[in-house]
Design a protein around this motif. Sequence first.
Motif, PDB file in Angstrom:
ATOM      1  N   GLY A 233      -0.615   7.555   5.090  1.00 22.14           N
ATOM      2  CA  GLY A 233      -1.611   8.141   5.985  1.00 22.14           C
ATOM      3  C   GLY A 233      -2.558   8.900   5.353  1.00 22.14           C
ATOM      4  O   GLY A 233      -3.669   8.908   5.327  1.00 22.14           O
ATOM      5  N   TYR A 234      -1.997   9.954   4.358  1.00 16.86           N
ATOM      6  CA  TYR A 234      -2.943  10.898   3.613  1.00 16.86           C
ATOM      7  C   TYR A 234      -3.775  10.057   2.600  1.00 16.86           C
ATOM      8  O   TYR A 234      -4.832  10.210   2.361  1.00 16.86           O
ATOM      9  N   PHE A 235      -2.862   9.088   2.088  1.00 17.36           N
ATOM     10  CA  PHE A 235      -3.453   8.140   0.971  1.00 17.36           C
ATOM     11  C   PHE A 235      -4.864   7.463   1.713  1.00 17.36           C
ATOM     12  O   PHE A 235      -5.913   7.201   0.967  1.00 17.36           O
ATOM     13  N   THR A 236      -4.409   7.006   2.794  1.00 20.37           N
ATOM     14  CA  THR A 236      -5.576   6.105   3.492  1.00 20.37           C
ATOM     15  C   THR A 236      -6.903   6.984   3.729  1.00 20.37           C
ATOM     16  O   THR A 236      -8.071   6.494   3.564  1.00 20.37           O
ATOM     17  N   VAL A 237      -6.462   8.099   4.362  1.00 24.30           N
ATOM     18  CA  VAL A 237      -7.739   9.071   4.368  1.00 24.30           C
ATOM     19  C   VAL A 237      -8.553   9.271   3.241  1.00 24.30           C
ATOM     20  O   VAL A 237      -9.705   9.408   3.283  1.00 24.30           O
ATOM     21  N   PHE A 238      -7.806   9.546   2.285  1.00 20.46           N
ATOM     22  CA  PHE A 238      -8.475  10.091   0.991  1.00 20.46           C
ATOM     23  C   PHE A 238      -9.094   8.954   0.491  1.00 20.46           C
ATOM     24  O   PHE A 238     -10.594   9.136  -0.031  1.00 20.46           O
ATOM     25  N   PHE A 239      -8.662   7.549   0.599  1.00 22.17           N
ATOM     26  CA  PHE A 239      -9.304   6.360  -0.251  1.00 22.17           C
ATOM     27  C   PHE A 239     -10.621   6.135   0.831  1.00 22.17           C
ATOM     28  O   PHE A 239     -11.721   5.865   0.048  1.00 22.17           O
ATOM     29  N   LYS A 240     -10.454   6.195   1.952  1.00 25.74           N
ATOM     30  CA  LYS A 240     -11.649   6.035   2.841  1.00 25.74           C
ATOM     31  C   LYS A 240     -12.718   6.770   2.712  1.00 25.74           C
ATOM     32  O   LYS A 240     -13.814   6.460   2.676  1.00 25.74           O
ATOM     33  N   LYS A 241     -12.268   8.158   2.575  1.00 25.09           N
ATOM     34  CA  LYS A 241     -13.382   9.196   2.419  1.00 25.09           C
ATOM     35  C   LYS A 241     -14.193   8.914   1.166  1.00 25.09           C
ATOM     36  O   LYS A 241     -15.533   9.160   0.977  1.00 25.09           O
ATOM     37  N   CYS A 242     -13.567   8.284   0.140  1.00 28.75           N
ATOM     38  CA  CYS A 242     -14.259   8.331  -1.203  1.00 28.75           C
ATOM     39  C   CYS A 242     -14.843   6.592  -1.296  1.00 28.75           C
ATOM     40  O   CYS A 242     -15.742   6.686  -1.836  1.00 28.75           O
ATOM     41  N   VAL A 243     -14.577   5.740  -0.521  1.00 27.98           N
ATOM     42  CA  VAL A 243     -14.832   4.587  -0.801  1.00 27.98           C
ATOM     43  C   VAL A 243     -15.612   3.948   0.393  1.00 27.98           C
ATOM     44  O   VAL A 243     -16.444   2.960   0.321  1.00 27.98           O
ATOM     45  N   GLY A 244     -15.192   4.559   1.489  1.00 32.09           N
ATOM     46  CA  GLY A 244     -15.944   4.050   2.675  1.00 32.09           C
ATOM     47  C   GLY A 244     -15.040   2.655   3.419  1.00 32.09           C
ATOM     48  O   GLY A 244     -15.530   2.287   4.478  1.00 32.09           O
ATOM     49  N   LEU A 245     -14.061   2.506   2.853  1.00 28.21           N
ATOM     50  CA  LEU A 245     -13.036   1.227   3.365  1.00 28.21           C
ATOM     51  C   LEU A 245     -11.704   1.780   3.313  1.00 28.21           C
ATOM     52  O   LEU A 245     -11.274   2.740   2.204  1.00 28.21           O
ATOM     53  N   THR A 246     -10.908   1.268   4.211  1.00 26.58           N
ATOM     54  CA  THR A 246      -9.259   1.724   3.989  1.00 26.58           C
ATOM     55  C   THR A 246      -9.103   0.674   2.989  1.00 26.58           C
ATOM     56  O   THR A 246      -9.392  -0.114   2.343  1.00 26.58           O
ATOM     57  N   PRO A 247      -7.618   1.188   2.405  1.00 27.77           N
ATOM     58  CA  PRO A 247      -7.235   0.399   1.148  1.00 27.77           C
ATOM     59  C   PRO A 247      -6.821  -1.009   1.709  1.00 27.77           C
ATOM     60  O   PRO A 247      -7.129  -2.100   0.854  1.00 27.77           O
TER      61      PRO A 247
ATOM     62  N   ILE B 234       0.785  -1.214   0.057  1.00 26.52           N
ATOM     63  CA  ILE B 234      -0.077   0.021  -0.041  1.00 26.52           C
ATOM     64  C   ILE B 234       0.971   1.266  -0.060  1.00 26.52           C
ATOM     65  O   ILE B 234       0.508   2.281  -0.510  1.00 26.52           O
ATOM     66  N   GLY B 235       2.178   1.382   0.695  1.00 29.05           N
ATOM     67  CA  GLY B 235       2.777   2.430   0.723  1.00 29.05           C
ATOM     68  C   GLY B 235       3.473   2.574  -0.683  1.00 29.05           C
ATOM     69  O   GLY B 235       3.735   3.874  -0.995  1.00 29.05           O
ATOM     70  N   ASP B 236       3.617   1.353  -1.368  1.00 28.47           N
ATOM     71  CA  ASP B 236       4.353   1.670  -2.948  1.00 28.47           C
ATOM     72  C   ASP B 236       3.205   2.431  -3.721  1.00 28.47           C
ATOM     73  O   ASP B 236       3.365   3.089  -4.656  1.00 28.47           O
ATOM     74  N   ILE B 237       1.840   1.892  -3.573  1.00 21.79           N
ATOM     75  CA  ILE B 237       0.681   2.425  -4.394  1.00 21.79           C
ATOM     76  C   ILE B 237       0.606   3.966  -4.036  1.00 21.79           C
ATOM     77  O   ILE B 237       0.576   4.741  -4.908  1.00 21.79           O
ATOM     78  N   SER B 238       0.772   4.006  -2.805  1.00 24.68           N
ATOM     79  CA  SER B 238       0.702   5.486  -2.126  1.00 24.68           C
ATOM     80  C   SER B 238       1.623   6.495  -3.057  1.00 24.68           C
ATOM     81  O   SER B 238       1.187   7.511  -3.711  1.00 24.68           O
ATOM     82  N   LYS B 239       2.720   6.101  -2.977  1.00 24.41           N
ATOM     83  CA  LYS B 239       3.822   6.751  -3.462  1.00 24.41           C
ATOM     84  C   LYS B 239       3.720   6.841  -5.214  1.00 24.41           C
ATOM     85  O   LYS B 239       4.031   7.803  -5.772  1.00 24.41           O
TER      86      LYS B 239
END
Length: 530
Positions: free
Chosen positions: A509-523, A496-501
Amino acid sequence: MYKILVIDDEKSIVKGLVTMLENREELELQVYSAYTVSEGLRIAKEVKLDILCTDINMPIMDGFEFSQTVKGYWKECKIIYLTGYDTFDYIYRAVNEYAGKYMLKNEEEDKFIQVINECIQEIERTHQIRATEGKMLQMTNENKTYEKCQLMTEFLGHQNSNERLEILKMIYDAGPIQIEEDFYIAIGKVLGERCSSQKRKMILQTITQVKQQYSYFYEVDEIKLYSNTYLIVVQPKEKVEEQQVLLGNMLEEIQTQLMALSEEKISFIYSNHQVQWEQLKDQIKLYTTLLDINLSKYVPILIDVETLIEGNKLKDSNHEHYVLQIDKMLIEKRFLDLKEIFESLYISIKNTYELSLIDTQMYYKCLEKVASYIEKEINYLELPEDLQRGYYHLRYLTGVDEIHQFLVLLLKSLGEDQALSKVTEEDMIIKKIEDYILNSVTGEISLNTLAKLVYFNPSYLSRFYKSVTGRNLSQFIKEAKLMKAKELLRKSDKKIGDISKMLGYESVGYFTVFFKKCVGLTPTEYRNYK
């Protein structure tokens, strides 16, 4: 779109403010960031800054001194001072000595946005005042402006080098341009119908207003050439490493302010390198030709001449502009305009003996491009029956007359179908931008990169995209990143860190917040859920 620089030697402060500003799309800000004074000064010399948000306590040069250096470049730049100390001395100096605004680093986001909005309102009021001042200045200079236009027409018509030099001396006798020194040039052409006298005054007023803002770096002079076309001559006062970048920014500012004040649109082509007065006549001819070839009827372009020539692969031929037009019209599916080009060449072949060989070669060169396009893009079974037969025999046709007869009928048919399909130039531009984003989502996607793709200035691109699609460009980029993130989480074993980069996020952390806000789930939850 206003340009803001955030500078602080604490990287976390800068990243936090940049993220906050970029997420507030309603502000329409182009955000730049720096962690050191040298980096900040480099940006300030390349970008016309509207707002500076600077830390007060910085090594080498404090925020007060740094802001005054920037104000030396951009007199109308609004300053916001940042500090962690709520002391009377700081507040007094920021507000009274240095005419800025004062913010604590731990201030709430809404307060910070309020201060940014106050700066934007002050900038807009300043633009209105400058527009009024420009009107007054233009009224006093009308006779001089007309005289310079007449002299420039005479300059362009003269063949004798010595006489041309004398005319140029008369044009710039009172300054500000010194013809003994090299200069940059830009050619601008207004879109739409022939300009009224009132519109021409508005354009010259806007150029006058903007050139005053760039007066630290440049001497600028503008002359109306003919019809809706303007010559802008720019002479540097100070050596700046990226002069053409700054020149592009100045022309962008002219475009932006002109559209804001009067909804007038103007396209610009400008030089990458300085030219000498002996080259001026030929350069004007080249630039106006390129502008005519690449000019859209609806959307203003902004591009340097080297990029345009390289993109079009211009060659040393008096007729090569036909090939460039063919390329552009095929991309835009302007089949009826193509028909007119071929009819023009056909008439030249039939009626002009001296040029018949050259024009015939050019006709076949253009035909090659159209034939290649037809083979790749056209399903001949969808054509009318008479055109199907002509299409099948096209490769066996040898005479210009029979080839031309078929070509005109085919382009007419395609043009009528195109008119019915209502595919607009705006739609094609949007598709080009979105396709690029989708194909480059794991790379760096900047507004400047997208603007260069379609020859727009960045401010106009943002506004154009929203006016056509009804949403912000940054929203589409986020959606494209989200789509790619879902694909990588479903179909790959990447961390997940590589995908974020890969997708350009500052942190997991920022990627996780963004993804959950859009999808409703963490990566992680989304990957496990699949």
